[in-house]
Design a protein around this motif. Structure first.
Motif, mmCIF file in Angstrom:
data_model
loop_
_atom_site.group_PDB
_atom_site.id
_atom_site.type_symbol
_atom_site.label_atom_id
_atom_site.label_comp_id
_atom_site.label_asym_id
_atom_site.label_seq_id
_atom_site.Cartn_x
_atom_site.Cartn_y
_atom_site.Cartn_z
ATOM 1 N N GLY A 37 12.325 34.499 104.420
ATOM 2 C CA GLY A 37 13.340 33.987 103.514
ATOM 3 C C GLY A 37 12.831 32.900 102.594
ATOM 4 N N VAL A 38 11.588 33.040 102.137
ATOM 5 C CA VAL A 38 10.992 32.041 101.238
ATOM 6 C C VAL A 38 10.351 32.756 100.056
ATOM 7 N N SER A 39 9.863 31.972 99.085
ATOM 8 C CA SER A 39 9.155 32.550 97.958
ATOM 9 C C SER A 39 7.732 32.912 98.360
ATOM 10 N N ARG A 40 7.001 33.543 97.459
ATOM 11 C CA ARG A 40 5.639 33.977 97.767
ATOM 12 C C ARG A 40 4.653 32.805 97.820
ATOM 13 N N THR A 41 4.948 31.732 97.066
ATOM 14 C CA THR A 41 3.988 30.624 96.967
ATOM 15 C C THR A 41 3.663 29.984 98.313
ATOM 16 N N PRO A 42 4.669 29.568 99.128
ATOM 17 C CA PRO A 42 4.318 28.968 100.424
ATOM 18 C C PRO A 42 3.643 29.957 101.369
ATOM 19 N N VAL A 43 3.959 31.243 101.229
ATOM 20 C CA VAL A 43 3.307 32.261 102.063
ATOM 21 C C VAL A 43 1.842 32.387 101.678
ATOM 22 N N ARG A 44 1.569 32.362 100.366
ATOM 23 C CA ARG A 44 0.187 32.444 99.889
ATOM 24 C C ARG A 44 -0.633 31.263 100.408
ATOM 25 N N ILE A 45 -0.048 30.077 100.344
ATOM 26 C CA ILE A 45 -0.729 28.872 100.829
ATOM 27 C C ILE A 45 -0.948 28.961 102.339
ATOM 28 N N ALA A 46 0.077 29.456 103.061
ATOM 29 C CA ALA A 46 -0.019 29.580 104.520
ATOM 30 C C ALA A 46 -1.122 30.554 104.913
#
Length: 237
Positions: A37-46
């Motif tokens: 349930g988040v945007s792609r940006t924090p997932v990319r960083i993670a």
């Protein structure tokens, strides 16, 4: 890093350590972002962060794969943890515990005594023990007055068994786990006694043995995972 970014990293790390995301499983930004349930940006960083920690492998194309942590990596990290926590215990004994630290350690030991007094444990008990155990170790590291120890230990945080922030156990054999964690709790009593009495060498030896006792269980659980059996992990948020 933003709080949402930290949350995504923590959540994905927990999913990997708990086995919810299995070794070899492929991960992509869009499905993972939708799942959390988040945007792609924090997932990319993670993903990049977890790759650096050794939990993910970047694929030649797009996406990542959950990397299998080897037994040798876990064993090596546990041995390093034993050395570092042994040093912390020795320095804590040499520095002398503050009154507040002494009182809190005694209270944690009493909580553990009460937890194990009934002669058995359940998963809720282990969740309580996880928090108690983590705080017990944290106080000793703080009492060492050596920030380099905490910094070095943080590099092992992502490996199961190598950190007190994750507690792995076999939910199908809680009788054995009762004996295991009760034994670990007795180690806590012994190391507190050594630190409180200023016995640095004794405190260091007990703390190193306390960490190294985990090696046998790590090998057992590694074999279980190879056989397709699930190992439950309680991981700090």
């Amino acid at each position: 890093m933003s709080k949402p970014g930290q949350h995504v990293i923590s959540r994905l790390r927990q999913m990997i350590l708990s086995g919810e995301l299995e070794s070899g499983q492929r991960l992509a930004e869009i499905p993972t972002a939708e799942q959390l349930g988040v945007s792609r940006t924090p997932v990319r960083i993670a993903f990049r962060t977890l790759e650096q920690e050794g939990l993910l492998t970047k694929l030649s194309g797009r996406g990542y794969r959950v990397r299998r942590v080897t037994q040798a990596e876990i064993s090596g990290s546990i041995e390093v943890r034993g050395v570092l926590e042994g040093l912390a215990a020795r320095q804590a004994a040499e520095n002398t515990l503050s009154k507040a630290q002494t009182n809190e350690l005694r209270e944690l030991l009493k909580q553990g005594d009460d937890l194990f007094a009934k002669g058995n444990i359940n998963e809720q008990d282990l969740a309580i023990y996880h928090d108690m155990n983590q705080r017990f170790h944290q106080i000793i590291i703080e009492a060492s007055l050596n920030p380099a120890i905490a910094e070095a230990l943080s590099r092992n945080e992502h490996l199961p068994f190598a950190s007190v922030s994750a507690l792995a156990f076999d939910r199908n054999n809680l009788t054995q786990e009762y004996r295991r964690f009760n034994f670990a709790h007795m180690h806590h009593h012994a190391v507190f006694d050594a630190i409180h009495n200023g016995q640095g060498s004794r405190a260091e030896a007990i703390m190193r043995e306390h960490a190294n006792a985990t090696l046998g269980y790590a090998k057992t659980f590694s074999q279980k995972e190879e056989n397709g059996e699930k190992v439950h992990v309680i991981q700090s948020k």
